[in-house]
Design a protein around this motif. Structure first.
Motif, PDB file in Angstrom:
ATOM      1  N   VAL A   1      48.205  40.615  20.736  1.00 39.25           N
ATOM      2  CA  VAL A   1      47.061  41.494  21.002  1.00 39.25           C
ATOM      3  C   VAL A   1      47.557  42.683  21.815  1.00 39.25           C
ATOM      4  CG1 VAL A   1      44.763  41.669  22.010  1.00 39.25           C
ATOM      5  CG2 VAL A   1      45.525  39.506  21.010  1.00 39.25           C
ATOM      6  N   GLN A   2      47.080  43.896  21.453  1.00 38.06           N
ATOM      7  CA  GLN A   2      47.421  45.097  22.202  1.00 38.06           C
ATOM      8  C   GLN A   2      46.411  45.305  23.335  1.00 38.06           C
ATOM      9  OE1 GLN A   2      50.002  47.266  21.792  1.00 38.06           O
ATOM     10  NE2 GLN A   2      50.882  45.990  20.172  1.00 38.06           N
ATOM     11  N   VAL A   3      46.950  45.649  24.517  1.00 40.79           N
ATOM     12  CA  VAL A   3      46.115  45.933  25.685  1.00 40.79           C
ATOM     13  C   VAL A   3      46.515  47.303  26.213  1.00 40.79           C
ATOM     14  CG1 VAL A   3      45.482  45.216  28.018  1.00 40.79           C
ATOM     15  CG2 VAL A   3      45.858  43.486  26.241  1.00 40.79           C
ATOM     16  N   ARG A   4      45.495  48.127  26.556  1.00 40.39           N
ATOM     17  CA  ARG A   4      45.760  49.487  27.023  1.00 40.39           C
ATOM     18  C   ARG A   4      45.553  49.565  28.539  1.00 40.39           C
ATOM     19  NH1 ARG A   4      41.404  53.500  25.419  1.00 40.39           N
ATOM     20  NH2 ARG A   4      41.958  52.837  23.299  1.00 40.39           N
ATOM     21  N   LEU A   5      46.557  50.119  29.210  1.00 39.06           N
ATOM     22  CA  LEU A   5      46.478  50.359  30.648  1.00 39.06           C
ATOM     23  C   LEU A   5      46.453  51.861  30.896  1.00 39.06           C
ATOM     24  CD1 LEU A   5      49.329  47.885  31.708  1.00 39.06           C
ATOM     25  CD2 LEU A   5      46.937  47.340  31.236  1.00 39.06           C
ATOM     26  N   GLU A   6      45.926  52.264  32.037  1.00 36.06           N
ATOM     27  CA  GLU A   6      45.821  53.683  32.369  1.00 36.06           C
ATOM     28  C   GLU A   6      46.441  53.920  33.749  1.00 36.06           C
ATOM     29  OE1 GLU A   6      42.283  56.283  31.101  1.00 36.06           O
ATOM     30  OE2 GLU A   6      41.947  55.892  33.241  1.00 36.06           O
ATOM     31  N   PHE A   7      47.337  54.927  33.812  1.00 36.37           N
ATOM     32  CA  PHE A   7      48.041  55.260  35.049  1.00 36.37           C
ATOM     33  C   PHE A   7      47.954  56.768  35.288  1.00 36.37           C
ATOM     34  CE2 PHE A   7      49.867  51.238  33.938  1.00 36.37           C
ATOM     35  CZ  PHE A   7      50.157  50.619  35.152  1.00 36.37           C
ATOM     36  N   GLU A   8      47.768  57.152  36.563  1.00 39.03           N
ATOM     37  CA  GLU A   8      47.827  58.558  36.935  1.00 39.03           C
ATOM     38  C   GLU A   8      49.294  59.014  36.963  1.00 39.03           C
ATOM     39  OE1 GLU A   8      45.274  60.489  37.255  1.00 39.03           O
ATOM     40  OE2 GLU A   8      43.823  58.847  36.980  1.00 39.03           O
ATOM     41  N   ASN A   9      49.513  60.276  36.499  1.00 41.12           N
ATOM     42  CA  ASN A   9      50.877  60.803  36.403  1.00 41.12           C
ATOM     43  C   ASN A   9      50.914  62.250  36.910  1.00 41.12           C
ATOM     44  OD1 ASN A   9      53.619  60.888  35.651  1.00 41.12           O
ATOM     45  ND2 ASN A   9      53.108  61.680  33.611  1.00 41.12           N
ATOM     46  N   PRO A  10      50.600  62.452  38.198  1.00 40.10           N
ATOM     47  CA  PRO A  10      50.497  63.838  38.688  1.00 40.10           C
ATOM     48  C   PRO A  10      51.841  64.570  38.706  1.00 40.10           C
ATOM     49  CG  PRO A  10      50.339  62.286  40.502  1.00 40.10           C
ATOM     50  CD  PRO A  10      50.321  61.473  39.253  1.00 40.10           C
ATOM     51  N   THR A  11      52.935  63.877  38.909  1.00 36.16           N
ATOM     52  CA  THR A  11      54.251  64.529  38.986  1.00 36.16           C
ATOM     53  C   THR A  11      54.957  64.594  37.646  1.00 36.16           C
ATOM     54  OG1 THR A  11      55.340  62.423  39.518  1.00 36.16           O
ATOM     55  CG2 THR A  11      54.502  63.722  41.362  1.00 36.16           C
ATOM     56  N   GLY A  12      54.373  63.994  36.609  1.00 39.33           N
ATOM     57  CA  GLY A  12      55.014  63.997  35.303  1.00 39.33           C
ATOM     58  C   GLY A  12      56.176  63.029  35.190  1.00 39.33           C
ATOM     59  N   LEU A  13      56.274  62.020  36.122  1.00 37.85           N
ATOM     60  CA  LEU A  13      57.367  61.061  36.074  1.00 37.85           C
ATOM     61  C   LEU A  13      57.312  60.207  34.817  1.00 37.85           C
ATOM     62  CD1 LEU A  13      59.756  59.636  37.488  1.00 37.85           C
ATOM     63  CD2 LEU A  13      58.072  58.153  38.601  1.00 37.85           C
ATOM     64  N   LEU A  14      56.108  59.820  34.440  1.00 43.46           N
ATOM     65  CA  LEU A  14      55.957  58.972  33.265  1.00 43.46           C
ATOM     66  C   LEU A  14      55.893  59.845  32.023  1.00 43.46           C
ATOM     67  CD1 LEU A  14      53.277  56.482  34.641  1.00 43.46           C
ATOM     68  CD2 LEU A  14      55.763  56.218  34.604  1.00 43.46           C
ATOM     69  N   LYS A  15      56.787  59.573  31.115  1.00 42.51           N
ATOM     70  CA  LYS A  15      56.880  60.357  29.886  1.00 42.51           C
ATOM     71  C   LYS A  15      56.633  59.448  28.691  1.00 42.51           C
ATOM     72  CE  LYS A  15      60.025  63.773  31.822  1.00 42.51           C
ATOM     73  NZ  LYS A  15      59.579  63.467  33.191  1.00 42.51           N
ATOM     74  N   PRO A  16      55.855  59.919  27.731  1.00 44.12           N
ATOM     75  CA  PRO A  16      55.576  59.102  26.559  1.00 44.12           C
ATOM     76  C   PRO A  16      56.866  58.625  25.892  1.00 44.12           C
ATOM     77  CG  PRO A  16      54.148  61.008  26.602  1.00 44.12           C
ATOM     78  CD  PRO A  16      55.133  61.205  27.716  1.00 44.12           C
ATOM     79  N   GLY A  17      56.843  57.335  25.516  1.00 45.34           N
ATOM     80  CA  GLY A  17      58.021  56.728  24.912  1.00 45.34           C
ATOM     81  C   GLY A  17      58.827  55.887  25.872  1.00 45.34           C
ATOM     82  N   MET A  18      58.560  55.991  27.164  1.00 42.63           N
ATOM     83  CA  MET A  18      59.298  55.195  28.142  1.00 42.63           C
ATOM     84  C   MET A  18      58.913  53.713  28.036  1.00 42.63           C
ATOM     85  SD  MET A  18      59.307  57.242  31.758  1.00 42.63           S
ATOM     86  CE  MET A  18      60.477  58.548  32.111  1.00 42.63           C
ATOM     87  N   PHE A  19      59.879  52.849  28.385  1.00 44.53           N
ATOM     88  CA  PHE A  19      59.602  51.431  28.559  1.00 44.53           C
ATOM     89  C   PHE A  19      59.410  51.149  30.041  1.00 44.53           C
ATOM     90  CE2 PHE A  19      61.968  51.060  24.481  1.00 44.53           C
ATOM     91  CZ  PHE A  19      60.946  50.487  23.744  1.00 44.53           C
TER      92      PHE A  19
END
Length: 811
Positions: free
Chosen positions: A357-375
């Protein structure tokens, strides 16, 4: 003064001295030469020694037996008088505990009384009663050496932690596309690479469009017309400016650009397309000089100040996840950094292949540290209970059906506890629902060594209680139903005779002997001759369909003329196939004294799918391999019984209780049958004694003598008469070698036990007893309680008394 007087005075003076008074040592006696012993005295000693040796050899055994008998009588009289010393030393009368004894050479021998080992005749030694429990006691030094470690049972909140891997992705609610609504050409591209950061209202590119240029002129013309004097008409408002302005707005021209156009008063050849959103360019399809068409995607812009993280969970983990639950994320390449987010959505479907089952989480990224595609590593925590009993997971040994933990009792003592575990927490703790209390110490290292010792002790406890597994009958499924609801009497009798003869052949082959199979094979063929063609009222075409009856008759005649063990087994395999099909169709005759089972051996005729055979219910005796693989089989099922067994098969009343004519046929004399049974039993006991001495000739003669005296026993009703017939068929030719004779003896023993239930044998000196040996898995009858195993003289004392059978048994 003489020498003797001197010694006397010295002795008296010594006795009168005080302990502290020193005494002088007596002078040494004078040495005189020894005189030679007379010859007549030496001769007398030699004569006495010779007479003693002869008496010991001649009467020593009798004297020892008399002494043993006297000792036994004294012990019995002492017990009768209330002085049972064995009970006093061997057990606690108040607690009901019993002292058990074992053999150092054969530890599986455990008896409730002292004596000798029935196998090696060594003296039995007492067993520690503590070994009958699962408790383990180990020297503290050994505990230290094997590395036993303990930890306390704690109480606290039960937090379930799920660890998984997530993938950072765009927040789909913050992605915008820049599409064109006019046709034209891009003349100046301000954002010319992917990943560029843009602000809302920032120019993206300059576009030349004839339609847009015309819309500008129309707007300016409407303005000039509105401002010219005399253009107003009474009662009719002018709306050309508003219409032209709306047209520009529909082309995505901003109000600021429209105001600038009105101030300039001149249409601009190109116009800037502004960004409608702040974010990062994640898709670009524009180049300078490129022609664009209405509806074309030029840019895609995503706002990365907030991102999604998608994780995959198994459906078994879903009960511990809910929307709004806290999620903690860490990046493996940035140690010590943790980010907190929330579960915002659980997808409403499960992957049917992976059960995920897929579960979606939401995180704030004000500094842009989290980039799509990261593990990223994600932990989902949920508090299931505020207070729970917790132990380290390593302390619990799971066997599949039960869970065990070892509790330290101190001083090197450990007790196994069956525990019921609940939810496993993520920090190496597991919830205990039952079996442990907070504060107790449980073993977390070395518990497998303790478990091994505990299982040995538990096995000892099981050996002294309950029934032996070797004496239990295997439960076998029944192979469907037969084709007939009932059997005519001639068919039932013929099939029963055929099966009895077949069982004798199979038992001979299982004993690795082909002697004595010709007569049973001919009897089998004759029994089928009497059966085939007998009309069956409920199925007149039965014999036309089942030609295997004729095939079985022919194979039986081939078997009667077979020479050699291998050829006999090949013919027996063909006979078994045909007889199996026939009995499945007719069903087992209800008068047959035993159930019939069909077994399959995959090793014999391996290239042809194996072979099958029929045998009475009980221990497996493979006729194709004999002693080499006596219990080889891979499938077994019971053949159905057609009709009901006779009422005498249940609890058969004893001969004294049964009415006249019940256990004996109306034309038979009860006294004659009892005398016949006594004669047959005498011949049987002679055979049993001969087998204990490996005397094959006398054992065979005694079994044949039984056949000569078994005639009146055939008049017994029910299973007793069938058992007498089995003795007549089996003992007619018991074989020539010891293996065949013992196989026949086993069949005769089982049949004689059946007869003894209906007609107890007469009382003999010492009584008649039923004995059983779990090592060879066979029964026999014997006189007296002193075990004499006829199946293996090497284990003459191996066996136990099951019951007394003669008439004195019930008194």
């Amino acid at each position: 003064m003489t020498t003797s007087e001197t010694h006397k005075i010295g002795s008296e003076a010594h006795e009168g001295d005080s302990p502290n008074t020193p005494t002088k040592p007596a002078p040494p006696p004078s040495r005189r030469p020894l005189k030679a012993m007379p010859w007549w005295l030496l001769a007398a000693f030699a004569l006495v020694a010779a007479i003693s040796a002869w008496l010991g050899m001649r009467f020593g055994g009798s004297i020892v037996d008399s002494l043993r008998e006297t000792t036994a009588r004294v012990a019995r009289s002492t017990t009768a008088a209330g002085h049972d010393h064995a009970a006093e030393t061997g057990g606690d009368a108040a607690s009901g505990a019993t002292q058990y004894y074992t053999c150092g050479m054969h530890p599986w021998v455990i008896l409730p009384r002292p004596g000798d080992c029935p196998i090696c005749h060594m003296k039995l030694t007492p067993l520690d009663p503590a070994k009958f429990t699962g408790q383990v006691a180990i020297d503290p030094v050994v505990v230290q050496n094997i590395g036993v470690r303990v930890e306390p049972v704690t109480e606290g909140p039960l937090v379930r932690t799920i660890r998984t891997v997530g993938t950072v992705d765009y927040d789909e609610t913050r992605v915008r596309d820049v599409n064109t609504k006019i046709a034209g050409w891009i003349e100046d591209l301000h954002i010319d690479f992917l990943g560029a950061a843009v602000e809302q209202g920032q120019p993206l590119f300059e576009v030349y469009s004839p339609a847009l240029f015309q819309a500008q002129e129309e707007y300016l013309l409407a303005l000039r017309t509105q401002r010219a004097p005399g253009t107003e008409r009474p009662g009719q408002p002018l709306d050309l400016v508003a219409s032209a302005r709306t047209k520009l707005e529909l082309f995505d021209v901003t109000p600021q650009q429209i105001e600038a156009l009105a101030e300039a008063g001149q249409p601009s050849r190109t116009m800037s397309v502004l960004s409608p959103h702040t974010g990062t360019v994640i898709a670009k399809h524009a180049n300078e000089g490129m022609r664009i068409e209405p509806g074309m995607q030029v840019f895609r812009i995503a706002d990365l100040s907030r991102v999604w993280v998608l994780v995959t969970l198994y459906e078994s983990q879903l009960p511990f996840v809910s929307e709004g639950q806290l999620a903690v994320m860490s990046l493996p390449y940035i140690p010590g950094l943790t980010l907190e987010g929330r579960v915002v959505y659980i997808y409403p479907y499960v992957d049917t292949r992976t059960r995920e089952v897929q579960v979606r989480l939401e995180f704030e990224n004000p500094t842009g540290l989290l980039k799509p595609g990261m593990f990223a590593t994600v932990e989902l925590q949920s508090t299931l209970k505020r207070e729970a009993v917790l132990v380290p997971r390593a302390a619990v040994i799971s066997t599949g059906t039960r869970s065990v933990a070892f509790v330290s009792l101190g001083e090197g003592k450990f007790e196994p506890r069956d525990v019921r575990i609940g939810v496993e927490a993520g920090d190496g703790q597991v919830e205990v629902l039952d079996g442990l209390k907070p504060g107790e110490l449980v073993v977390t290292s070395g518990q497998f060594l303790l478990d091994s010792e505990s299982r040995v002790r538990e096995a000892l406890a099981k050996m002294i209680r309950g029934d032996l597994a070797s004496e239990q009958t295997a439960e076998v499924a029944t192979a469907g139903a037969s084709e007939l609801d009932s059997l005519p009497a001639p068919v039932a009798a013929g099939l029963a005779d055929a099966l009895r003869a077949y069982f004798v052949i199979g038992d001979r082959l299982a004993a690795d002997s082909d002697s004595g199979i010709a007569d049973p094979a001919r009897s089998l063929a004759a029994a089928l001759d009497r059966t085939i063609g007998v009309p069956i009222p409920t199925d007149e075409h039965f014999w036309h369909r089942h030609t295997e009856a004729a095939v079985a008759r022919g194979k039986a005649l081939e078997l009667a003329s077979a020479s050699g063990l291998e050829s006999a087994r090949e013919a027996f395999a063909d006979l078994s196939v045909a007889l199996d099909k026939l009995v499945r169709a007719t069903g087992v005759p209800p008068a047959l004294e035993v159930g019939v089972q069909s077994l399959h051996c995959p090793m014999f005729r391996e290239g042809q799918g194996g072979a099958l055979w029929l045998q009475p219910a009980g221990g497996v005796r493979n006729p194709f391999f004999g002693a080499m693989m006596l219990e080889c089989f891979d499938r077994r099922e019971a053949l159905p019984i057609t009709g009901e067994r006779p009422a005498t098969e249940g609890a058969v009343p004893s001969a004294d209780e049964s009415p006249a004519g019940h256990a004996i046929a109306p034309d038979g004399s009860r006294t004659e049958v009892q005398m016949t049974l006594a004669t047959a039993l005498g011949a049987y006991l002679a055979a049993q004694d001969s087998l204990t001495k490996d005397d094959a000739r006398r054992a065979a003669e005694s079994l044949r003598h039984m056949v000569e005296n078994v005639g009146p026993l055939l008049a017994l009703d029910g299973t007793a008469g069938d058992a007498a017939e089995q003795i007549r068929v089996a003992a007619r030719d018991p074989g020539a070698d010891l293996a065949s004779i013992r196989s026949t003896f086993a069949l005769v023993s089982n049949a004689l036990l059946v007869i003894s239930e209906a007609l107890p044998p007469p009382t003999t000196e010492g009584g008649v007893f039923h004995a059983y040996c779990p090592m060879v898995k066979e029964h026999w009858l014997q006189a007296g309680e002193d075990i004499r195993n006829p199946y293996d003289p090497g284990m003459l004392r191996c066996g136990t008394i099951k019951a007394r059978l003669d008439r004195e048994a019930g008194r």
